[in-house]
Design a protein around this motif. Structure first.
Motif, PDB file in Angstrom:
ATOM      1  N   ALA A  18      42.547 -35.642  46.057  1.00 10.14           N
ATOM      2  CA  ALA A  18      43.557 -34.588  46.138  1.00 10.14           C
ATOM      3  C   ALA A  18      44.771 -34.955  45.307  1.00 10.14           C
ATOM      4  N   LEU A  19      45.211 -36.207  45.399  1.00  7.84           N
ATOM      5  CA  LEU A  19      46.403 -36.629  44.667  1.00  7.84           C
ATOM      6  C   LEU A  19      46.133 -36.684  43.163  1.00  7.84           C
ATOM      7  N   ARG A  20      44.988 -37.232  42.782  1.00  9.44           N
ATOM      8  CA  ARG A  20      44.679 -37.334  41.352  1.00  9.44           C
ATOM      9  C   ARG A  20      44.424 -35.968  40.726  1.00  9.44           C
ATOM     10  N   ASN A  21      43.789 -35.071  41.469  1.00  8.94           N
ATOM     11  CA  ASN A  21      43.607 -33.712  40.954  1.00  8.94           C
ATOM     12  C   ASN A  21      44.941 -33.012  40.764  1.00  8.94           C
ATOM     13  N   LYS A  22      45.867 -33.284  41.681  1.00  8.79           N
ATOM     14  CA  LYS A  22      47.198 -32.681  41.564  1.00  8.79           C
ATOM     15  C   LYS A  22      47.920 -33.200  40.326  1.00  8.79           C
ATOM     16  N   PHE A  23      47.753 -34.480  40.031  1.00 12.59           N
ATOM     17  CA  PHE A  23      48.352 -35.035  38.817  1.00 12.59           C
ATOM     18  C   PHE A  23      47.850 -34.293  37.578  1.00 12.59           C
ATOM     19  N   GLN A  24      46.569 -33.973  37.563  1.00 12.34           N
ATOM     20  CA  GLN A  24      45.962 -33.345  36.390  1.00 12.34           C
ATOM     21  C   GLN A  24      46.378 -31.889  36.219  1.00 12.34           C
ATOM     22  N   THR A  25      46.655 -31.213  37.318  1.00 15.28           N
ATOM     23  CA  THR A  25      46.938 -29.776  37.241  1.00 15.28           C
ATOM     24  C   THR A  25      48.413 -29.435  37.399  1.00 15.28           C
ATOM     25  N   TYR A  26      49.227 -30.403  37.787  1.00 20.99           N
ATOM     26  CA  TYR A  26      50.633 -30.128  38.083  1.00 20.99           C
ATOM     27  C   TYR A  26      51.419 -29.801  36.820  1.00 20.99           C
ATOM     28  N   LYS A  27      52.191 -28.740  36.912  1.00 23.04           N
ATOM     29  CA  LYS A  27      53.094 -28.345  35.833  1.00 23.04           C
ATOM     30  C   LYS A  27      54.506 -28.267  36.402  1.00 23.04           C
ATOM     31  N   PRO A  28      55.412 -29.137  35.942  1.00 22.41           N
ATOM     32  CA  PRO A  28      56.774 -29.127  36.485  1.00 22.41           C
ATOM     33  C   PRO A  28      57.457 -27.783  36.253  1.00 22.41           C
ATOM     34  N   GLU A  29      58.411 -27.470  37.130  1.00 22.86           N
ATOM     35  CA  GLU A  29      59.180 -26.250  36.948  1.00 22.86           C
ATOM     36  C   GLU A  29      59.931 -26.304  35.618  1.00 22.86           C
ATOM     37  N   THR A  30      59.983 -25.162  34.966  1.00 19.97           N
ATOM     38  CA  THR A  30      60.566 -25.122  33.623  1.00 19.97           C
ATOM     39  C   THR A  30      62.059 -24.811  33.628  1.00 19.97           C
ATOM     40  N   SER A  31      62.633 -24.485  34.799  1.00 17.81           N
ATOM     41  CA  SER A  31      64.052 -24.126  34.837  1.00 17.81           C
ATOM     42  C   SER A  31      64.909 -25.333  34.461  1.00 17.81           C
ATOM     43  N   SER A  32      65.955 -25.072  33.699  1.00 16.94           N
ATOM     44  CA  SER A  32      66.849 -26.131  33.239  1.00 16.94           C
ATOM     45  C   SER A  32      67.835 -26.490  34.345  1.00 16.94           C
ATOM     46  N   SER A  53      55.481 -28.866  45.584  1.00 18.72           N
ATOM     47  CA  SER A  53      54.268 -28.183  45.169  1.00 18.72           C
ATOM     48  C   SER A  53      53.066 -28.652  45.980  1.00 18.72           C
ATOM     49  N   LEU A  54      52.975 -29.962  46.208  1.00 21.79           N
ATOM     50  CA  LEU A  54      51.863 -30.514  46.982  1.00 21.79           C
ATOM     51  C   LEU A  54      51.903 -30.002  48.422  1.00 21.79           C
ATOM     52  N   SER A  55      53.107 -29.901  48.982  1.00 18.75           N
ATOM     53  CA  SER A  55      53.246 -29.471  50.372  1.00 18.75           C
ATOM     54  C   SER A  55      52.747 -28.057  50.596  1.00 18.75           C
ATOM     55  N   THR A  56      52.873 -27.201  49.586  1.00 17.63           N
ATOM     56  CA  THR A  56      52.477 -25.801  49.752  1.00 17.63           C
ATOM     57  C   THR A  56      50.971 -25.639  49.932  1.00 17.63           C
ATOM     58  N   ASN A  57      50.191 -26.568  49.390  1.00 20.30           N
ATOM     59  CA  ASN A  57      48.732 -26.448  49.572  1.00 20.30           C
ATOM     60  C   ASN A  57      48.140 -27.670  50.268  1.00 20.30           C
ATOM     61  N   PHE A  63      44.436 -31.309  54.609  1.00 19.26           N
ATOM     62  CA  PHE A  63      44.197 -31.221  56.050  1.00 19.26           C
ATOM     63  C   PHE A  63      42.824 -30.629  56.389  1.00 19.26           C
ATOM     64  N   GLU A  64      42.442 -29.549  55.698  1.00 17.46           N
ATOM     65  CA  GLU A  64      41.145 -28.935  56.010  1.00 17.46           C
ATOM     66  C   GLU A  64      39.971 -29.863  55.717  1.00 17.46           C
ATOM     67  N   PRO A  65      39.874 -30.443  54.510  1.00 17.99           N
ATOM     68  CA  PRO A  65      38.734 -31.341  54.264  1.00 17.99           C
ATOM     69  C   PRO A  65      38.752 -32.589  55.138  1.00 17.99           C
ATOM     70  N   VAL A  66      39.933 -33.103  55.467  1.00 18.56           N
ATOM     71  CA  VAL A  66      40.007 -34.256  56.365  1.00 18.56           C
ATOM     72  C   VAL A  66      39.515 -33.859  57.754  1.00 18.56           C
ATOM     73  N   ALA A  67      39.931 -32.685  58.224  1.00 19.49           N
ATOM     74  CA  ALA A  67      39.491 -32.203  59.541  1.00 19.49           C
ATOM     75  C   ALA A  67      37.977 -32.056  59.596  1.00 19.49           C
ATOM     76  N   VAL A  68      37.386 -31.541  58.527  1.00 17.66           N
ATOM     77  CA  VAL A  68      35.929 -31.389  58.474  1.00 17.66           C
ATOM     78  C   VAL A  68      35.250 -32.762  58.556  1.00 17.66           C
ATOM     79  N   THR A  69      35.763 -33.710  57.812  1.00 18.70           N
ATOM     80  CA  THR A  69      35.199 -35.060  57.824  1.00 18.70           C
ATOM     81  C   THR A  69      35.222 -35.658  59.222  1.00 18.70           C
ATOM     82  N   LEU A  70      36.337 -35.499  59.919  1.00 18.15           N
ATOM     83  CA  LEU A  70      36.461 -36.065  61.260  1.00 18.15           C
ATOM     84  C   LEU A  70      35.559 -35.349  62.260  1.00 18.15           C
ATOM     85  N   ALA A  71      35.539 -34.010  62.177  1.00 19.81           N
ATOM     86  CA  ALA A  71      34.800 -33.216  63.167  1.00 19.81           C
ATOM     87  C   ALA A  71      33.296 -33.402  63.066  1.00 19.81           C
ATOM     88  N   LYS A  72      32.793 -33.711  61.895  1.00 17.59           N
ATOM     89  CA  LYS A  72      31.347 -33.856  61.721  1.00 17.59           C
ATOM     90  C   LYS A  72      30.772 -34.988  62.560  1.00 17.59           C
TER      91      LYS A  72
END
Length: 259
Positions: A18-32, A53-57, A63-72
């Motif tokens: 999740a963290l590494r994918n976010k690094f690859q797709t993250y685009k900083p805000e362009t406002s000066s 940005s990370l907090s919004t998703n 949380f969802e994939p972690v919950a699935v892993t635990l519940a299985k």
């Protein structure tokens, strides 16, 4: 120890990816922000923007994939972000509206057991109408065929939305019962962590609309329900280990914004 080595490995892989994918797709805000940049530095501003940005998703990506892993490890059927069905009876819709109206006017107090039984009585009455209910964030079925449907919320949900939260929970139950009137179904709100720790979670804001004993699980209540007693503590340790492991990657990534 609540979690198996495989579960711990899977949880930590979810966090790394999740963290590494976010690094690859993250685009900083362009406002000066010239004053902020000169006072704090581009790297710190980029880090702040990244965290926001990370907090919004966080829910869907972590949380969802972690919950699935635990519940299985404890449930025979586990799904995330799934539909519960397509049909509901018109009498169920009427009953749900009656329940919500009574709660809004304080004519009755939340009682999920009674509410479910009231819907069960009319789950096949009237016309069956096609609906598109909110997707279930986490769908569980235990070895006894009991269903648990969770709606994962942010740590501080908007008070004004509790009426719609309640409607979603009741509609999920009505849709399940429409296809299987004898099923035992639980529909709940899950809040992954308590922002007020070490103080208790501030539940009073939900008291008029939710049955707090049967419709809400917060922090350790939720994670321990999924993985067994002690899961919440072990889960925090997983997050800490991955954070330490990836710290140099994080520092290097944000240092690049100063170039």
């Amino acid at each position: 120890m609540s979690l198996t080595e495989i579960q711990i490995k899977n949880v930590e892989n979810v966090l790394r990816n999740a963290l590494r994918n976010k690094f690859q797709t993250y685009k900083p805000e362009t406002s000066s922000m010239p004053f902020h940049v000169r006072l704090l530095g581009k790297d710190r501003l980029a880090l702040y923007s990244f965290i926001h940005s990370l907090s919004t998703n966080f829910g869907t990506s972590i949380f969802e994939p972690v919950a699935v892993t635990l519940a299985k490890g404890r449930f025979k059927n586990v799904k995330s972000h799934t539909s519960v069905g397509d049909y509901i009876s018109t009498q169920s819709q009427n009953e749900i509206q009656r329940i919500i109206d009574n709660l809004i006017t304080a004519s009755s107090s939340p009682n999920k057991i009674k509410e479910i039984e009231a819907i069960r009585k009319v789950c096949k009455s009237g016309d069956m109408v096609r609906v598109k209910p909110t997707l279930v964030d986490l769908f569980l079925e235990d070895k006894n065929g009991v269903f648990y449907l969770f709606d994962l919320k942010t740590a501080k949900p908007n008070i004004g939305n509790f009426k719609e939260f309640k409607r979603t929970l009741l509609e999920w139950a009505a849709v399940i019962l429409a296809s299987n009137p004898d099923s035992y179904v639980n529909t709940l709100i899950a809040i992954p962590y308590n922002p007020y720790e070490p103080a208790p979670y501030n539940r009073w804001t939900m008291r008029g609309m939710l049955d707090l004993s049967t419709e809400l699980k917060v922090a350790g209540e939720f994670w321990d329900f999924l993985g067994g007693e002690g899961t919440y503590k072990e889960l925090l340790e997983c997050f800490e280990r991955v954070g330490i492991e990836l710290r140099s990657e994080v520092d290097s990534y944000f240092a690049s914004f100063n170039k």
